[in-house]
Design an enzyme around this catalytic site. Sequence first.
Site, PDB file in Angstrom:
ATOM      1  N   ASP A  78     -15.531  16.511  -5.522  1.00 38.10           N
ATOM      2  CA  ASP A  78     -14.231  17.072  -5.905  1.00 38.10           C
ATOM      3  C   ASP A  78     -13.997  18.393  -5.156  1.00 38.10           C
ATOM      4  O   ASP A  78     -14.868  19.271  -5.152  1.00 38.10           O
ATOM      5  CB  ASP A  78     -14.217  17.305  -7.425  1.00 38.10           C
ATOM      6  CG  ASP A  78     -12.824  17.568  -7.962  1.00 38.10           C
ATOM      7  OD1 ASP A  78     -11.848  17.093  -7.343  1.00 38.10           O
ATOM      8  OD2 ASP A  78     -12.719  18.232  -9.010  1.00 38.10           O
ATOM      9  N   GLY A 175      -7.040  23.649 -15.363  1.00 41.36           N
ATOM     10  CA  GLY A 175      -7.415  24.473 -16.524  1.00 41.36           C
ATOM     11  C   GLY A 175      -6.325  24.477 -17.574  1.00 41.36           C
ATOM     12  O   GLY A 175      -5.445  23.604 -17.596  1.00 41.36           O
ATOM     13  N   HIS A 202      -4.302  15.842 -10.222  1.00 40.90           N
ATOM     14  CA  HIS A 202      -5.294  16.852 -10.629  1.00 40.90           C
ATOM     15  C   HIS A 202      -4.708  17.637 -11.797  1.00 40.90           C
ATOM     16  O   HIS A 202      -3.493  17.687 -11.972  1.00 40.90           O
ATOM     17  CB  HIS A 202      -5.603  17.802  -9.468  1.00 40.90           C
ATOM     18  CG  HIS A 202      -6.553  17.225  -8.473  1.00 40.90           C
ATOM     19  ND1 HIS A 202      -7.758  17.809  -8.160  1.00 40.90           N
ATOM     20  CD2 HIS A 202      -6.490  16.085  -7.741  1.00 40.90           C
ATOM     21  CE1 HIS A 202      -8.381  17.064  -7.258  1.00 40.90           C
ATOM     22  NE2 HIS A 202      -7.639  16.013  -6.982  1.00 40.90           N
ATOM     23  N   GLY A 203      -5.598  18.274 -12.575  1.00 40.91           N
ATOM     24  CA  GLY A 203      -5.114  19.091 -13.681  1.00 40.91           C
ATOM     25  C   GLY A 203      -4.570  18.256 -14.832  1.00 40.91           C
ATOM     26  O   GLY A 203      -3.554  18.595 -15.435  1.00 40.91           O
ATOM     27  N   SER A 205      -5.960  17.856 -17.776  1.00 38.93           N
ATOM     28  CA  SER A 205      -6.212  18.496 -19.077  1.00 38.93           C
ATOM     29  C   SER A 205      -5.018  19.316 -19.552  1.00 38.93           C
ATOM     30  O   SER A 205      -4.355  19.975 -18.742  1.00 38.93           O
ATOM     31  CB  SER A 205      -7.435  19.415 -18.985  1.00 38.93           C
ATOM     32  OG  SER A 205      -8.595  18.644 -18.821  1.00 38.93           O
ATOM     33  N   ASN A 224      -7.577  13.337 -12.853  1.00 38.89           N
ATOM     34  CA  ASN A 224      -8.751  14.209 -12.970  1.00 38.89           C
ATOM     35  C   ASN A 224      -8.735  14.965 -14.294  1.00 38.89           C
ATOM     36  O   ASN A 224      -7.709  15.511 -14.696  1.00 38.89           O
ATOM     37  CB  ASN A 224      -8.748  15.234 -11.826  1.00 38.89           C
ATOM     38  CG  ASN A 224      -9.170  14.631 -10.510  1.00 38.89           C
ATOM     39  OD1 ASN A 224      -9.091  13.426 -10.322  1.00 38.89           O
ATOM     40  ND2 ASN A 224      -9.607  15.470  -9.594  1.00 38.89           N
ATOM     41  N   THR A 227     -11.339  20.272 -18.110  1.00 38.63           N
ATOM     42  CA  THR A 227     -11.227  21.274 -19.183  1.00 38.63           C
ATOM     43  C   THR A 227     -11.207  20.642 -20.579  1.00 38.63           C
ATOM     44  O   THR A 227     -11.956  21.060 -21.460  1.00 38.63           O
ATOM     45  CB  THR A 227      -9.955  22.118 -18.960  1.00 38.63           C
ATOM     46  OG1 THR A 227     -10.016  22.639 -17.630  1.00 38.63           O
ATOM     47  CG2 THR A 227      -9.870  23.276 -19.933  1.00 38.63           C
TER      48      THR A 227
HETATM   49 ZN   LIG Z   1      -8.500  19.549  -8.777  1.00 38.60          ZN
END
Ligand SMILES: [Zn+2]
Length: 277
Positions: A78, A175, A202-203, A205, A224, A227
């Site tokens: 990653d 995050g 991505h991100g 969470s 992905n 968190t």
């Molecule tokens: Zn990422």
Amino acid sequence: MLISMAPLLKDAREKGYGIAAPGIYDLQTAAAALSAAAELKSPIILDVYQNNDLEAIGDIVRFLSSRFESVPFALNLDHGESFEVTVRAIRAGFSSVMIDCSTKPFAENVALTSEVVKMAHAVGVSVEAELGHVGSGARYEEDRDKGLTDPAEAVEFVRQTGVDCLAVAVGTAHGKYAGTPRIDFERLAKLREVVPAPLVLHGGSSTGDENLSKAVRQGITKVNLFTDLVFAGALGIKTALSSGKDLPLPALYAAGVTGYKDMLKHYIELFGSAGKA
Ligand SMILES: [Zn+2]
């Protein structure tokens, strides 16, 4: 069964489901992710951030793959930030690598990504790259609009590099969010329509179940997650500690891993990949 990411994502794209890509970093999290996938008969992608001990994780995952033969899964680097780290990951047994030059100008991103694709494809390893830039949730309000992926650029990027999948910026962030996540679904639909490669979010969470399931329906094939999983694990430990029982370390680890795994199973169900292995 450890395989490259390309066939996993191809099936997901064709059938319209998403594959969870939990961030793993040790034996416990790798085993938790694979057993979650095994229990739900789902494919899965284990994502490992480049600053981890890639060689140790390669050995751990190779060992675990014999215990989880029924699970089709990929081991993916990653946010690899250099050619060198992608080579290291492949030597360590990774079946897929991400090269992230998303903060560089377009031409530089194309140049380094193409080099990695040429090298990785020579040994059957798939490649993820990023165009546009998914920033940090802590700076969400300042950064959200800066890095959104341009569909026409994305088409050109995939054509020039030959990447197996593309991480796109459509309003998520890494995050926890300082602010409310706003996904640009119109942009995502356009990307899905014109870009020939599977799309990665991505991100995942804290983005919210409704946003994520809609993103999968509109063409995201890999989500992905880190968190939400590690905080669910931490909550598992806190709950165990506050039970009043005098628990030793293995019991606390187990409570943490259960928290991580249960949260991951929730997402696997949400993305529609249960039963697809
Ligand atoms: Zn990422």
